[in-house]
Scaffold this motif. Structure first.
Motif, PDB file in Angstrom:
ATOM      1  N   THR A 169       0.842  -1.199   0.000  1.00  0.00           N
ATOM      2  CA  THR A 169       0.000   0.000   0.000  1.00  0.00           C
ATOM      3  C   THR A 169       0.874   1.246   0.000  1.00  0.00           C
ATOM      4  O   THR A 169       1.797   1.377   0.820  1.00  0.00           O
ATOM      5  CB  THR A 169      -0.925   0.006   1.229  1.00  0.00           C
ATOM      6  N   THR A 170       0.579   2.162  -0.932  1.00  0.00           N
ATOM      7  CA  THR A 170       1.405   3.355  -1.099  1.00  0.00           C
ATOM      8  C   THR A 170       0.526   4.588  -1.159  1.00  0.00           C
ATOM      9  O   THR A 170      -0.446   4.633  -1.929  1.00  0.00           O
ATOM     10  CB  THR A 170       2.249   3.255  -2.379  1.00  0.00           C
ATOM     11  N   LEU A 171       0.849   5.582  -0.348  1.00  0.00           N
ATOM     12  CA  LEU A 171       0.140   6.860  -0.332  1.00  0.00           C
ATOM     13  C   LEU A 171       0.916   7.886  -1.147  1.00  0.00           C
ATOM     14  O   LEU A 171       2.143   7.893  -1.130  1.00  0.00           O
ATOM     15  CB  LEU A 171      -0.005   7.371   1.109  1.00  0.00           C
ATOM     16  N   THR A 172       0.167   8.749  -1.831  1.00  0.00           N
ATOM     17  CA  THR A 172       0.781   9.827  -2.593  1.00  0.00           C
ATOM     18  C   THR A 172       0.608  11.142  -1.845  1.00  0.00           C
ATOM     19  O   THR A 172      -0.504  11.485  -1.441  1.00  0.00           O
ATOM     20  CB  THR A 172       0.142   9.934  -3.993  1.00  0.00           C
ATOM     21  N   LYS A 173       1.708  11.840  -1.651  1.00  0.00           N
ATOM     22  CA  LYS A 173       1.662  13.114  -0.939  1.00  0.00           C
ATOM     23  C   LYS A 173       1.020  14.198  -1.818  1.00  0.00           C
ATOM     24  O   LYS A 173       1.197  14.177  -3.035  1.00  0.00           O
ATOM     25  CB  LYS A 173       3.083  13.547  -0.547  1.00  0.00           C
ATOM     26  N   PRO A 174       0.354  15.200  -1.245  1.00  0.00           N
ATOM     27  CA  PRO A 174       0.004  15.311   0.179  1.00  0.00           C
ATOM     28  C   PRO A 174      -1.052  14.275   0.547  1.00  0.00           C
ATOM     29  O   PRO A 174      -1.923  13.961  -0.252  1.00  0.00           O
ATOM     30  CB  PRO A 174      -0.530  16.729   0.306  1.00  0.00           C
TER      31      PRO A 174
END
Length: 821
Positions: free
Chosen positions: A793-798
Motif C-alpha cells: 500500500t502506497t500513499l501519494t503526498k500530500p
C-alpha cells in the motif's frame, strides 16, 4: 590434353587427338609429357604457369609443332593439372586475325562513344563485319535475368530479334555463373557429336573445363540453338562492376568456327568494351548523383525556413513525385500519415509500413501490389507499384506508380516445359521463336537500380527532417513547460487563495472550512498527478477536463458541464493540451465564471471528418473586459495549438463571459471506445466515516518522514485515529534505533529521504519482523522500485485524512480499526 605438373604424366586427353595433331589418344594417355611434347613447348608452358593469372584465365602459349602438325595452343591450370587446348593452325586464318590494324579498328569504333545506345549499335555492326556471322546482338538482363535485345546487326534474310524478350530459364543460373568466369564461349557446330575425354584414373572426377573455349555444352542448349536455326554460335560476356550485365551473341546458320587468334582478339575487345560500359555506367551514376544533389537541394530549400516536415510536406511532395516519376507519396507512421497525390487506402499503407519496419535496412520495391496483397485489392486506388523504405522503427516513406499496361514482344512463347521430377527433372528447350505478344496487367513501370539509389540518398534527408522537427517540437514544448512551471509557481499562492476564498464563502464552521480546503488542495494534487501518470498512454479528454475543473466546483459539480462524446489524446499531445485546458480553467477560477458561486462553464465536444471542435463558454461570472496585453496563459492558448498540433484556437472576450473555440485535426485525436465509463477523479470519492472512538489498545506507529511539517501533520492524524503512540523519526538511522527498543504495530515510511537516502533498509528489517508497512511518496506507486515491496500500500503526498484511513484499513484490516473501550 591435361598434364600433372608434378609427375609430368598425361592424365586426360580428348579422344579426337589424332584429328588435331596425328597422335593416337589411347597411346598418349598415361605417357610422360617428355614423350609427347617438345622441350620448347614444355618450357613455354612452365613459363606461363608461373604467372598468377594462369589459374584464373586462359593463356596463349603460342604456335608449336605437336605430333605431325602445327597447333595453336592455349593453357590454364585446373584441378592441379595444366590443361592444354590444341587447335590446328592455318596460315589463311592467321592473315585476317593477325592484322593489328583490324584490332585497333574494332577498339577505335567505340572509343569515342559517350552514350549507351550508339555504342551498342556501332559494336554489333563492327563485330559482324569482322566475324562474318549472320546475326550479332547485344542482350541485356533485367533484375530477374530475363533478357532483352537492345541492338542487332544481321543479314537481310535472318530473322530479327531486336526488342524481343527472352525468359530467364533460357540461360540457367549455372550457365550465367560460367559467363562471369569465362568472357568467351564458342559452339563451332551444333550438329557435332560429343567427344569423349580419356583419363588415366577412371575413379577420378571429370576434368573442370570451365575456362576452355572448345569444351562441350549441355545437349539441351545445342537443341535450343538448333530450334532457333543456329548452327554456329559465340557469346561474349558483358560484365559491369562484377555483375553480368548482358552478353553479345553471334549466330550463324552454317558451320563457322573462328580461329583461336580471332577469338583472342574478341576477348581483348570484350575487356575494352566492358571498360567503356563501366565508363558510361559511371557517367550515368554521376548524372544520378547530380540528380540526387539537385533533389536534395530542392528539399533543403523548402525546409530551410520551415523544418517541420508536417508543414513542409506539401512543398516536398512535388519534388519527390517528379524525381521518382510517381503519382503519390506518403510518410507513414503508426499513429498518423502524411500523403500527397494518389495513394492507396489506409489498410494498404499500414501493410506497407509493417514491411518497411520489418526490413529497415532495405529498399522494398513492389511492382504489383495486387499480387503482393490480393486481400487488399479494393484499396489499391488503381495503383500498382510502391517503393518503400523504413526511416526508423514504425516509420516509413513510400512512393507510388500507377498500373502500366504493356505489350511484351517475346521471342516465341516464353512458357517452359519440364518433364520428370527430382533428379530426373528435365527442362525442354523452346521450339518456336516467332514473335509472341503478351499483354501485362497489374504491373507498374519497374523500379530501377537508379530509383533505389535515389531512395537510399533522399530517404535519410526526410528522416533527418522528421527527427529535427521532433527535436524542435520537444525543445519548444520543453521551453513551454519551463515557462508554465514558472507561471504555476507564481500563481500557486493566488490559486490557493482563490480556492480558500470560495471555500470560506460556503463553509459554516472552521472545521468544515478546513476539511473542504484540504479536500480541494488534494484535488489539485490529483489533477497534477493525472498529467504526470498519463504520459505513456492515451489520455481521456473528458477525464482531463474533470480533473482540472473539480477543485473549483465545490458542492455543485454542475457548475462545469461537458457535452458530446469523449475523445482520447495521444500521449505526445496530451501534456501540451493539458496545459491549455489548465490555463482556461485557472483563468476562469481567478477572474471568470468559476471565481463566483453563480458562474457556469459549458464545454462542447463535436467530432467530424476533419477533427475535433471544442467550444468553451463561460457565463454568470464578472463582466469581462478584453485585456490590453496578452499574458503567458493567453498566448499559450492562442498559439500552442496552431504551432504544436496543427489546429486552430481563438479566444473571445465577450462581456458576459470568455469563449474559446479550439480545433484539433483528426490525426491528433480519436474517439474513445463505445460504452466507456470514465473512472471518477480521486476528489469525487465518497468520504470515509472514521469512528470517533479511541484505539488506544492498538499500539505504536513508527512514522519515518524527513519533512517536519508533513511529519507533524501525519502524526496528528494518526493520533486522531486513536493510535496511542507515534514514534516520529527523520532518518533511517533514527528509525533503526527505535526498532532496537520497540516493535511497532504499523510503520509508515517515506520512500525517499533527504541526501539521497531511502527507507529500504528499514522496510526490510520491518518485513523480517512481520510489521505491516505503508509507504508514502511524492511519486505515487512508481516511487516504490524494490521488487519485494511491489504491491505494498502506497500513499501519494500530500496525504489526505481519508486516504490515510483507507490505507490503514487496507493494511491492518477492519479489526484493527474497530471501536475500542
Amino acid at each position: 590434353m591435361a598434364i600433372g605438373p608434378s609427375d609430368g604424366i598425361v592424365a586426360f586427353v580428348s579422344e579426337n587427338l589424332a584429328e588435331i595433331c596425328g597422335l593416337d589418344a589411347h597411346q598418349v594417355i598415361g605417357q610422360s609429357a617428355h614423350e609427347v611434347l617438345s622441350s620448347e613447348l614444355r618450357h613455354a608452358i612452365n613459363n606461363r604457369a608461373s604467372s598468377k593469372s594462369f589459374a584464373t584465365r586462359r593463356t596463349s602459349i603460342g604456335n608449336f609443332r605437336v605430333g605431325d602438325r602445327d597447333c595453336e595452343i592455349h593453357a590454364f591450370a585446373r584441378d592441379g593439372y595444366h590443361v592444354l587446348e590444341l587447335e590446328p593452325f592455318s596460315e589463311r586464318d592467321a592473315t585476317k586475325s593477325d592484322d593489328p590494324a583490324f584490332g585497333a579498328f574494332l577498339m577505335q569504333s567505340i572509343s569515342g562513344s559517350t552514350f549507351l545506345q550508339p555504342m551498342l549499335d556501332d559494336t554489333v555492326r563492327m563485330l559482324r563485319l569482322y566475324t562474318g556471322f549472320d546475326r550479332v546482338m547485344v542482350y541485356t538482363f533485367d533484375q530477374d535475368f530475363n533478357g532483352e535485345v537492345l541492338a542487332e546487326d544481321r543479314r537481310s534474310s535472318a530473322e530479327s530479334y531486336l526488342g524481343h524478350r527472352f525468359p530467364h530459364w533460357d540461360i540457367p543460373p549455372q550457365a550465367r555463373a560460367i559467363m562471369l568466369d569465362m568472357p568467351l564461349r564458342v559452339i563451332g557446330d551444333t550438329h557435332n557429336e560429343e567427344i569423349a575425354i580419356l583419363q588415366v584414373d577412371t575413379r577420378a572426377p571429370p576434368l573442370d573445363l570451365t575456362l576452355a573455349h572448345n569444351r562441350g555444352i549441355a545437349p539441351s542448349h545445342t537443341e535450343y540453338l538448333r530450334n532457333m536455326g543456329v548452327r554456329s554460335s559465340l557469346t561474349l560476356s558483358i560484365v559491369v562492376e562484377d555483375r553480368l550485365w548482358g552478353l553479345i551473341a553471334f549466330h550463324h546458320d552454317d558451320h563457322l568456327h573462328l580461329s583461336p587468334r580471332q577469338r583472342v582478339l574478341l576477348e581483348q575487345f570484350s575487356v575494352f568494351f566492358n571498360t567503356k560500359m563501366a565508363a558510361i555506367t559511371n557517367r550515368e551514376t554521376l548524372a544520378l548523383i547530380d540528380q540526387i544533389e539537385a533533389v536534395k537541394g530542392a528539399i533543403y530549400l523548402e525546409i530551410e525556413d520551415d523544418p517541420d516536415l508536417e508543414q513542409a510536406f506539401d512543398k516536398i511532395a512535388p519534388i519527390l513525385l517528379d524525381a521518382f516519376e510517381a503519382v503519390g507519396v506518403a510518410s507513414l507512421s503508426g499513429s498518423q500519415s502524411l500523403h500527397a497525390g494518389q495513394v492507396p487506402e489506409q489498410a494498404v499503407l499500414s501493410r506497407l509500413l509493417s514491411i518497411g519496419s520489418n526490413r529497415p535496412s532495405e529498399i522494398v520495391a513492389i511492382e504489383n501490389l495486387s499480387k503482393a496483397y490480393p486481400d487488399l485489392f479494393e484499396g489499391m486506388n488503381d495503383l500498382a507499384g510502391a517503393l518503400v523504405a523504413s526511416t526508423g522503427r514504425d516509420r516509413a516513406i513510400a512512393v507510388f506508380r500507377p498500373e502500366r499496361r504493356e505489350e511484351i514482344r517475346w521471342a516465341g512463347n516464353p512458357a517452359h516445359e519440364i518433364t520428370g521430377s527430382g533428379a530426373t527433372a528435365r527442362l525442354h528447350p523452346r521450339v518456336w521463336f516467332s514473335e509472341y505478344l503478351e499483354e501485362t496487367r497489374g504491373n507498374s513501370a519497374p523500379w530501377s537500380e537508379q530509383d533505389r539509389q535515389l531512395a537510399r540518398q533522399i530517404w535519410p534527408i526526410i528522416d533527418a527532417t522528421e527527427r529535427r522537427a521532433l527535436l524542435n517540437t520537444i525543445n519548444r514544448q520543453q521551453r513551454l513547460m519551463i515557462e508554465e512551471l514558472n507561471h504555476r509557481v507564481r500563481n500557486i499562492l493566488a490559486l490557493v487563495r482563490a480556492v480558500s476564498q470560495q471555500t470560506r464563502r460556503r463553509s459554516g464552521s472552521l472545521n468544515s472550512y478546513a476539511e473542504s480546503l484540504e479536500s480541494r488542495i488534494q484535488a489539485l494534487a490529483a489533477a497534477h498527478d493525472m498529467g504526470d501518470a498519463k504520459g505513456l498512454r492515451a489520455v481521456s479528454l473528458r477525464e482531463m477536463i474533470l480533473s482540472e475543473t473539480a477543485p473549483y466546483l465545490g458542492a455543485d459539480p454542475m457548475r462545469a458541464t461537458i457535452q458530446g462524446s469523449d475523445y482520447d489524446l495521444p500521449p505526445e499531445i496530451a501534456p501540451i493540451f493539458g496545459l491549455i485546458i489548465h490555463e482556461l480553467v485557472t483563468n476562469a477560477a481567478k477572474y471568470g465564471a468559476l471565481s463566483v458561486e453563480r458562474g457556469r462553464v459549458k464545454l462542447t465536444l463535436a467530432g467530424g471528418p476533419e477533427g475535433l471542435e471544442l467550444a468553451w463558454c463561460e457565463r454568470g461570472g464578472p463582466k469581462v473586459e478584453e485585456p490590453e496585453e496578452r499574458g503567458f496563459g493567453t498566448v499559450l492558448i492562442e498559439q500552442a495549438i496552431p504551432h504544436e498540433l496543427g489546429g486552430r484556437a481563438q479566444l473571445f472576450f465577450d462581456p458576459e463571459g470568455v469563449r474559446a473555440e479550439l480545433f484539433l485535426p483528426r490525426r491528433s485525436v480519436r474517439e474513445s471506445k463505445p460504452h466507456r465509463v470514465p473512472e471518477p477523479a480521486p476528489q469525487h470519492k465518497a468520504a470515509i466515516e472514521v469512528p470517533p472512538s479511541p484505539l488506544s489498545r492498538w499500539g505504536t506507529v513508527l512514522l519515518l518522514e524527513d519533512d517536519f511539517v508533513i511529519a507533524k501533520e501525519m502524526a496528528d492524524q494518526l493520533r486522531d485515529l486513536g493510535f496511542a503512540e507515534v514514534e516520529v523519526c527523520p532518518g533511517a538511522h533514527e528509525a533503526m534505533e527505535i526498532l532496537g527498543r520497540v516493535i511497532p504495530a504499523l510503520a509508515i515510511l517515506d520512500v525517499n529521504l533527504g541526501r539521497g537516502e531511502t527507507s529500504l533498509s528499514v522496510a526490510e528489517t520491518l518485513a523480517d519482523a512481520g510489521v505491516p508497512i505503508v509507504f508514502a511518496t511524492g511519486y505515487g506507486e512508481e516511487g516504490v522500485t524494490a521488487a519485494q515491496f511491489q504491491g505494498t500500500t502506497t500513499l501519494t503526498k500530500p496525504v489526505a485524512r481519508e486516504d490515510l484511513t483507507r490505507a490503514i484499513q487496507k493494511t491492518l484490516g477492519p479489526i484493527g480499526l474497530s471501536a475500542g473501550d
